[in-house]
Design an enzyme around this catalytic site. Structure first.
Site, PDB file in Angstrom:
ATOM      1  N   ASP A  96      -7.421  -4.590  15.116  1.00  0.00           N
ATOM      2  CA  ASP A  96      -7.647  -6.028  15.046  1.00  0.00           C
ATOM      3  C   ASP A  96      -7.142  -6.725  16.300  1.00  0.00           C
ATOM      4  OD1 ASP A  96      -8.465  -5.429  12.471  1.00  0.00           O
ATOM      5  OD2 ASP A  96      -6.545  -5.994  11.578  1.00  0.00           O
ATOM      6  N   TYR A 116       0.807   3.347  11.826  1.00  0.00           N
ATOM      7  CA  TYR A 116       1.044   1.969  12.232  1.00  0.00           C
ATOM      8  C   TYR A 116       2.529   1.650  12.084  1.00  0.00           C
ATOM      9  CZ  TYR A 116      -3.897   0.579  12.387  1.00  0.00           C
ATOM     10  OH  TYR A 116      -5.225   0.452  12.715  1.00  0.00           O
TER      11      TYR A 116
END
Length: 232
Positions: free
Chosen positions: A52, A110
């Site tokens: 993103d 992540y």
């Protein structure tokens, strides 16, 4: 023609994500421009993951086919010299022609950081700044509920681009919180993640730690799939 794997590092703050978008500054567009300047023609650069806007990456694999053979160290430096200051090729390696940065990826990890302090951080503005979390002891019990293979779509956002009907089931292998003074770090590893799903995980766990949600509410979101109640 030889194919190369690239290990990208990026500061995501000024990018509109990684995948090419018309009229937007993206990681894929920048790397493709650098490759074209080096190879003399346009080449498709395949990125292992779709990140993103605003998301950094320490290691983002990619692969590209070039018209001639390169020494990997020379290729790494030559591409980085053609890239902007917020994007670099850390490493390069020759790979078999069938190598696929997406299909051959074994997993993804992540890291999400929270700065827990009464005033906003100055030196690290990329942390999520929170003034208080009364029940940090509930963060790891929440994270433990994420591990497994199922639909955790209740923590994700819709893209509204035709991919929302895709299978939302994902495998989460590890979800772990560490606390060091004022910094809380969440690491999650798995086969893949939905759109803004990691942000959704952290936001929901923070809601539990502030008392806005109960642990039972979090468990219900884990069990509810895409139709699960969202943090209010």
């Amino acid at each position: 023609m030889p194919r190369y794997a690239l290990d990208l590092e990026l500061d995501g703050r000024a990018f509109a994500g990684t995948q090419w978008q018309k009229g937007q500054r993206t990681v894929q567009a920048e790397v493709m421009a650098a490759v074209a300047g080096l190879d003399g023609q346009e080449r498709h650069v395949r990125l292992a993951s779709r990140l993103d806007s605003g998301v950094d990456a320490e290691h983002l694999p990619a692969d590209v086919e070039l018209s001639r053979a390169w020494d990997p160290a020379v290729l790494c430096q030559a591409l980085t010299d053609r890239l902007p200051a917020d994007l670099a090729v850390r490493r390069a390696a020759a790979v078999p022609d069938g190598f696929n940065a997406i299909g051959d990826a074994a997993g993804k990890t992540y890291r999400y950081r929270i700065a827990l302090r009464p005033v906003r951080p100055v030196r690290d503005a990329r942390c999520w700044w929170l003034r208080r979390l009364d029940r940090t002891d509930l963060l790891q019990p929440c994270a433990d509920l994420l591990v497994g293979e199922r639909d955790l779509g209740g923590f994700a956002n819709l893209r509204h681009d035709g991919t929302d009907a895709d299978d939302p089931v994902r495998r989460i292998d590890r979800a772990q919180w560490t606390i060091a003074g004022e910094e809380l770090t969440f690491r999650v590893s798995g086969a893949g993640f939905l759109y803004r799903q990691v942000r959704g995980f952290v936001g929901a766990m923070a809601a539990v730690a502030t008392g806005r949600w109960s642990l039972a509410d979090f468990a219900a979101c884990c069990a509810g799939g895409r139709g699960a109640p969202r943090v209010g």
